[in-house]
Design a protein around this motif. Structure first.
Motif, PDB file in Angstrom:
ATOM      1  N   LEU A  16      -1.940  -3.238  -2.921  1.00 23.05           N
ATOM      2  CA  LEU A  16      -1.205  -2.848  -1.717  1.00 23.05           C
ATOM      3  C   LEU A  16      -2.138  -2.012  -0.850  1.00 23.05           C
ATOM      4  O   LEU A  16      -2.630  -0.968  -1.291  1.00 23.05           O
ATOM      5  CB  LEU A  16       0.047  -2.056  -2.075  1.00 23.05           C
ATOM      6  CG  LEU A  16       1.006  -2.724  -3.061  1.00 23.05           C
ATOM      7  CD1 LEU A  16       2.214  -1.821  -3.329  1.00 23.05           C
ATOM      8  CD2 LEU A  16       1.461  -4.097  -2.555  1.00 23.05           C
ATOM      9  N   ILE A  17      -2.370  -2.473   0.384  1.00 24.61           N
ATOM     10  CA  ILE A  17      -3.352  -1.842   1.272  1.00 24.61           C
ATOM     11  C   ILE A  17      -2.632  -1.292   2.489  1.00 24.61           C
ATOM     12  O   ILE A  17      -1.884  -2.016   3.161  1.00 24.61           O
ATOM     13  CB  ILE A  17      -4.410  -2.876   1.722  1.00 24.61           C
ATOM     14  CG1 ILE A  17      -5.049  -3.546   0.499  1.00 24.61           C
ATOM     15  CG2 ILE A  17      -5.466  -2.223   2.603  1.00 24.61           C
ATOM     16  CD1 ILE A  17      -5.853  -4.796   0.845  1.00 24.61           C
ATOM     17  N   ASP A  18      -2.859  -0.015   2.789  1.00 26.54           N
ATOM     18  CA  ASP A  18      -2.209   0.588   3.953  1.00 26.54           C
ATOM     19  C   ASP A  18      -2.892   1.910   4.276  1.00 26.54           C
ATOM     20  O   ASP A  18      -3.256   2.658   3.353  1.00 26.54           O
ATOM     21  CB  ASP A  18      -0.715   0.847   3.660  1.00 26.54           C
ATOM     22  CG  ASP A  18       0.117   0.896   4.920  1.00 26.54           C
ATOM     23  OD1 ASP A  18      -0.045   1.856   5.696  1.00 26.54           O
ATOM     24  OD2 ASP A  18       0.931  -0.009   5.139  1.00 26.54           O
ATOM     25  N   PRO A  19      -3.095   2.239   5.572  1.00 20.56           N
ATOM     26  CA  PRO A  19      -3.704   3.529   5.920  1.00 20.56           C
ATOM     27  C   PRO A  19      -2.757   4.711   5.791  1.00 20.56           C
ATOM     28  O   PRO A  19      -3.201   5.862   5.777  1.00 20.56           O
ATOM     29  CB  PRO A  19      -4.126   3.321   7.380  1.00 20.56           C
ATOM     30  CG  PRO A  19      -3.158   2.312   7.908  1.00 20.56           C
ATOM     31  CD  PRO A  19      -2.865   1.399   6.762  1.00 20.56           C
ATOM     32  N   ALA A  20      -1.452   4.447   5.700  1.00 23.18           N
ATOM     33  CA  ALA A  20      -0.453   5.532   5.614  1.00 23.18           C
ATOM     34  C   ALA A  20      -0.316   5.965   4.155  1.00 23.18           C
ATOM     35  O   ALA A  20       0.477   5.397   3.391  1.00 23.18           O
ATOM     36  CB  ALA A  20       0.882   5.065   6.181  1.00 23.18           C
ATOM     37  N   ALA A  21      -1.080   6.963   3.768  1.00 23.25           N
ATOM     38  CA  ALA A  21      -1.201   7.336   2.357  1.00 23.25           C
ATOM     39  C   ALA A  21       0.132   7.749   1.737  1.00 23.25           C
ATOM     40  O   ALA A  21       0.445   7.362   0.603  1.00 23.25           O
ATOM     41  CB  ALA A  21      -2.218   8.464   2.207  1.00 23.25           C
ATOM     42  N   GLU A  22       0.930   8.533   2.464  1.00 18.16           N
ATOM     43  CA  GLU A  22       2.180   9.025   1.892  1.00 18.16           C
ATOM     44  C   GLU A  22       3.150   7.885   1.632  1.00 18.16           C
ATOM     45  O   GLU A  22       3.766   7.793   0.563  1.00 18.16           O
ATOM     46  CB  GLU A  22       2.806  10.059   2.831  1.00 18.16           C
ATOM     47  CG  GLU A  22       4.059  10.712   2.258  1.00 18.16           C
ATOM     48  CD  GLU A  22       4.601  11.802   3.161  1.00 18.16           C
ATOM     49  OE1 GLU A  22       5.723  12.285   2.878  1.00 18.16           O
ATOM     50  OE2 GLU A  22       3.924  12.172   4.132  1.00 18.16           O
ATOM     51  N   ARG A  23       3.300   6.998   2.603  1.00 20.33           N
ATOM     52  CA  ARG A  23       4.180   5.838   2.419  1.00 20.33           C
ATOM     53  C   ARG A  23       3.674   4.959   1.278  1.00 20.33           C
ATOM     54  O   ARG A  23       4.457   4.474   0.458  1.00 20.33           O
ATOM     55  CB  ARG A  23       4.237   5.014   3.701  1.00 20.33           C
ATOM     56  CG  ARG A  23       4.960   5.657   4.857  1.00 20.33           C
ATOM     57  CD  ARG A  23       4.767   4.849   6.120  1.00 20.33           C
ATOM     58  NE  ARG A  23       5.346   3.527   6.006  1.00 20.33           N
ATOM     59  CZ  ARG A  23       6.469   3.145   6.625  1.00 20.33           C
ATOM     60  NH1 ARG A  23       7.124   4.007   7.388  1.00 20.33           N
ATOM     61  NH2 ARG A  23       6.928   1.925   6.486  1.00 20.33           N
ATOM     62  N   LEU A  24       2.371   4.750   1.245  1.00 23.77           N
ATOM     63  CA  LEU A  24       1.788   3.871   0.234  1.00 23.77           C
ATOM     64  C   LEU A  24       2.039   4.409  -1.169  1.00 23.77           C
ATOM     65  O   LEU A  24       2.318   3.641  -2.102  1.00 23.77           O
ATOM     66  CB  LEU A  24       0.296   3.706   0.493  1.00 23.77           C
ATOM     67  CG  LEU A  24      -0.435   2.679  -0.362  1.00 23.77           C
ATOM     68  CD1 LEU A  24       0.160   1.290  -0.169  1.00 23.77           C
ATOM     69  CD2 LEU A  24      -1.932   2.674  -0.025  1.00 23.77           C
ATOM     70  N   GLU A  25       1.969   5.715  -1.312  1.00 23.62           N
ATOM     71  CA  GLU A  25       2.218   6.311  -2.633  1.00 23.62           C
ATOM     72  C   GLU A  25       3.658   6.067  -3.077  1.00 23.62           C
ATOM     73  O   GLU A  25       3.919   5.714  -4.231  1.00 23.62           O
ATOM     74  CB  GLU A  25       1.935   7.818  -2.586  1.00 23.62           C
ATOM     75  CG  GLU A  25       2.162   8.509  -3.931  1.00 23.62           C
ATOM     76  CD  GLU A  25       1.894  10.003  -3.857  1.00 23.62           C
ATOM     77  OE1 GLU A  25       2.104  10.694  -4.886  1.00 23.62           O
ATOM     78  OE2 GLU A  25       1.489  10.491  -2.777  1.00 23.62           O
ATOM     79  N   LEU A  26       4.609   6.232  -2.148  1.00 26.10           N
ATOM     80  CA  LEU A  26       6.018   6.029  -2.490  1.00 26.10           C
ATOM     81  C   LEU A  26       6.297   4.565  -2.815  1.00 26.10           C
ATOM     82  O   LEU A  26       6.958   4.247  -3.808  1.00 26.10           O
ATOM     83  CB  LEU A  26       6.901   6.493  -1.335  1.00 26.10           C
ATOM     84  CG  LEU A  26       6.889   7.991  -1.016  1.00 26.10           C
ATOM     85  CD1 LEU A  26       7.673   8.268   0.255  1.00 26.10           C
ATOM     86  CD2 LEU A  26       7.455   8.792  -2.173  1.00 26.10           C
ATOM     87  N   VAL A  27       5.789   3.669  -1.970  1.00 29.70           N
ATOM     88  CA  VAL A  27       6.032   2.244  -2.177  1.00 29.70           C
ATOM     89  C   VAL A  27       5.325   1.762  -3.440  1.00 29.70           C
ATOM     90  O   VAL A  27       5.883   1.000  -4.235  1.00 29.70           O
ATOM     91  CB  VAL A  27       5.573   1.444  -0.945  1.00 29.70           C
ATOM     92  CG1 VAL A  27       5.640  -0.056  -1.231  1.00 29.70           C
ATOM     93  CG2 VAL A  27       6.421   1.794   0.269  1.00 29.70           C
ATOM     94  N   GLY A  28       4.089   2.217  -3.633  1.00 26.08           N
ATOM     95  CA  GLY A  28       3.344   1.817  -4.826  1.00 26.08           C
ATOM     96  C   GLY A  28       4.019   2.272  -6.108  1.00 26.08           C
ATOM     97  O   GLY A  28       4.063   1.533  -7.103  1.00 26.08           O
ATOM     98  N   GLY A  29       4.565   3.490  -6.099  1.00 22.29           N
ATOM     99  CA  GLY A  29       5.265   3.977  -7.287  1.00 22.29           C
ATOM    100  C   GLY A  29       6.470   3.127  -7.634  1.00 22.29           C
ATOM    101  O   GLY A  29       6.677   2.755  -8.797  1.00 22.29           O
ATOM    102  N   LEU A  30       7.285   2.793  -6.621  1.00 21.79           N
ATOM    103  CA  LEU A  30       8.440   1.937  -6.870  1.00 21.79           C
ATOM    104  C   LEU A  30       7.993   0.554  -7.315  1.00 21.79           C
ATOM    105  O   LEU A  30       8.605  -0.047  -8.223  1.00 21.79           O
ATOM    106  CB  LEU A  30       9.297   1.831  -5.606  1.00 21.79           C
ATOM    107  CG  LEU A  30      10.491   0.865  -5.689  1.00 21.79           C
ATOM    108  CD1 LEU A  30      11.409   1.214  -6.853  1.00 21.79           C
ATOM    109  CD2 LEU A  30      11.263   0.843  -4.369  1.00 21.79           C
TER     110      LEU A  30
END
Length: 425
Positions: A34-48
């Protein structure tokens, strides 16, 4: 098998991940990036995403990164679902056209042009990184406006296929109405992305019985209600238009309606805040029901089917699957240029997508398709080269605009609201 999703921090990504988990026998993903510059969103989405895989017993590894080149390196397929400028830019696309009496929508009309112009250069830059680090990868484009973005990718020589969920949405809707399995429903789907009609609904295969007249007779009211069009319009057309045709067939009524309520972007932005809060709950290990209101129904199933067909090992006995995709016209609609991108059923295999033959398109539909294709060509030129005159030409050519006073005002507003994205402005 390695898949990469550019725009992986989208709140929509758990829908894709759920599809990959459920359909792992069809598409055996070993690594999902999963690639995205928005680190905070990416962490939440990646965790789920990891919790969804774990709950469903999927053995694949999920990686998150903000580095496009590293993320796509060695991938078998790269899925594009990015939104340049986020929901804030979308909100502008949906509001300033209304000031000129024109539809404000993120893929159609002036708002769609603004989105295309922000998006095409970014997508082409990503595609070049794919070409360098994963030269054999297929690019599957969900990014709107899909027709223009896919045309840009194909014109630049990339291995790309565009995908929209309108066709699979109709397939599933018609299957429910007919009380049959979705796999039994085959659509005579034709047109351009977000400008399509269902001219036939066939049972059992592309050459099966056409039950569209029965569907219209027995379920015409429900179909018309879903499309927000009067039943008499559907009956007179004798086909089922996509819901985007409402912007053409009822333009002035839609403009009045949009002027009385918050933009769809505002609704989605609020929804995304709620979804991200949910995604941060370590106990959540499945896609929440709220996500179904986010849009993009059945995208995961369509994406899995397309990727599986593109990546399936070749064998003499397999000749590909038939799926509705966005690909080069190449004579499918003979009144369009070969390099136009059409949305039609195509046979998909490791060589790409080859459109099936399409019966001649009725003048009532062909005229609009030809006009919008001309607009898309001008829109792509504006996206690639910039300049106010090119923006004006694309707007003047669009059937939803077509008057020089509107085109002039819309040019001013489009440029003013997008200066940060245009190096030439």
């Amino acid at each position: 098998m390695k898949l990469a999703v550019v725009g992986g921090g989208s709140t929509y990504t758990p829908e894709l991940v759920d599809g990959f988990a459920r359909l792992r026998d069809t598409l055996p993903v070993e690594e999902l990036v999963l690639i995205d510059p928005a680190a905070e969103r990416l962490e939440l989405v990646g965790g789920l995403a990891r919790r969804i895989f774990a709950k469903q017993g999927h053995p694949g590894r999920i990686v998150t990164t903000d580095d496009v080149a590293a993320g796509v390196a060695g991938a078998d397929a790269v899925l594009l679902q990015l939104r340049v400028g986020g929901q804030a830019a979308r909100n502008q696309d949906e509001t300033w056209p209304l000031e000129c009496g024109c539809v404000g929508q993120e893929t159609t009309g002036a708002g769609g042009l603004a989105k295309a112009m922000r998006t095409v250069p970014v997508v082409l830059d990503i595609a070049e990184q794919v070409r360098r680090t994963a030269p054999d990868a297929w690019i599957i484009d969900f990014t709107n406006p899909v027709g223009i973005v896919t045309r840009a990718l194909l014109r630049a020589g990339h291995r790309a296929v565009g995908l929209c969920n309108v066709a699979i949405g109709f397939q599933r809707k018609f299957a429910r109405l007919l009380d049959v399995a979705p796999e039994q429903v085959h659509l005579d789907h034709v047109g351009l992305n977000h400008l399509t009609w269902e001219r036939g609904v066939r049972l059992g295969g592309p050459d099966g019985e056409d039950v569209l007249p029965r569907l219209l007779a027995e379920h015409g009211d429900a179909i018309a209600e879903d499309l927000h069009l009067p039943r008499r319009v559907i009956d007179r057309l004798g086909v089922v238009p996509s819901y985007y045709l409402r912007y053409y067939y009822a333009h002035d009524a839609v403009v009045r309606e949009l002027g009385t309520k918050p933009s769809r972007a505002a609704e989605v932005a609020e929804m995304e805040k709620q979804l991200l809060r949910m995604y941060g709950d370590p106990a959540l290990d499945e896609k929440p029901e709220l996500l179904s209101r986010r849009g993009g129904a059945f995208y995961s199933e369509a994406a899995v089917a397309l990727a599986a067909s593109l990546l399936r090992p070749q064998s003499p006995s397999w000749r590909g699957d038939v799926q509705v995709v966005n690909t080069l016209n190449n004579g499918t609609l003979p009144f369009l240029p070969d390099d136009a991108v059409v949305e039609v059923p195509a046979r998909v295999d490791g060589t790409g997508a080859t459109p099936l033959p399409v019966p001649p398109l009725e003048p009532l539909f062909a005229g609009l398709v030809a006009a919008v294709t001309a607009y898309e060509d001008l829109a792509l030129t504006a996206a690639l080269h910039g300049g106010r005159d090119r923006v004006f030409a694309a707007l003047l050519a669009h059937p939803l605009i077509g008057q020089y006073e509107y085109a002039e005002k819309l040019t001013d507003r489009l440029v003013a609201h997008n200066r940060e994205h245009f190096a030439w402005a």
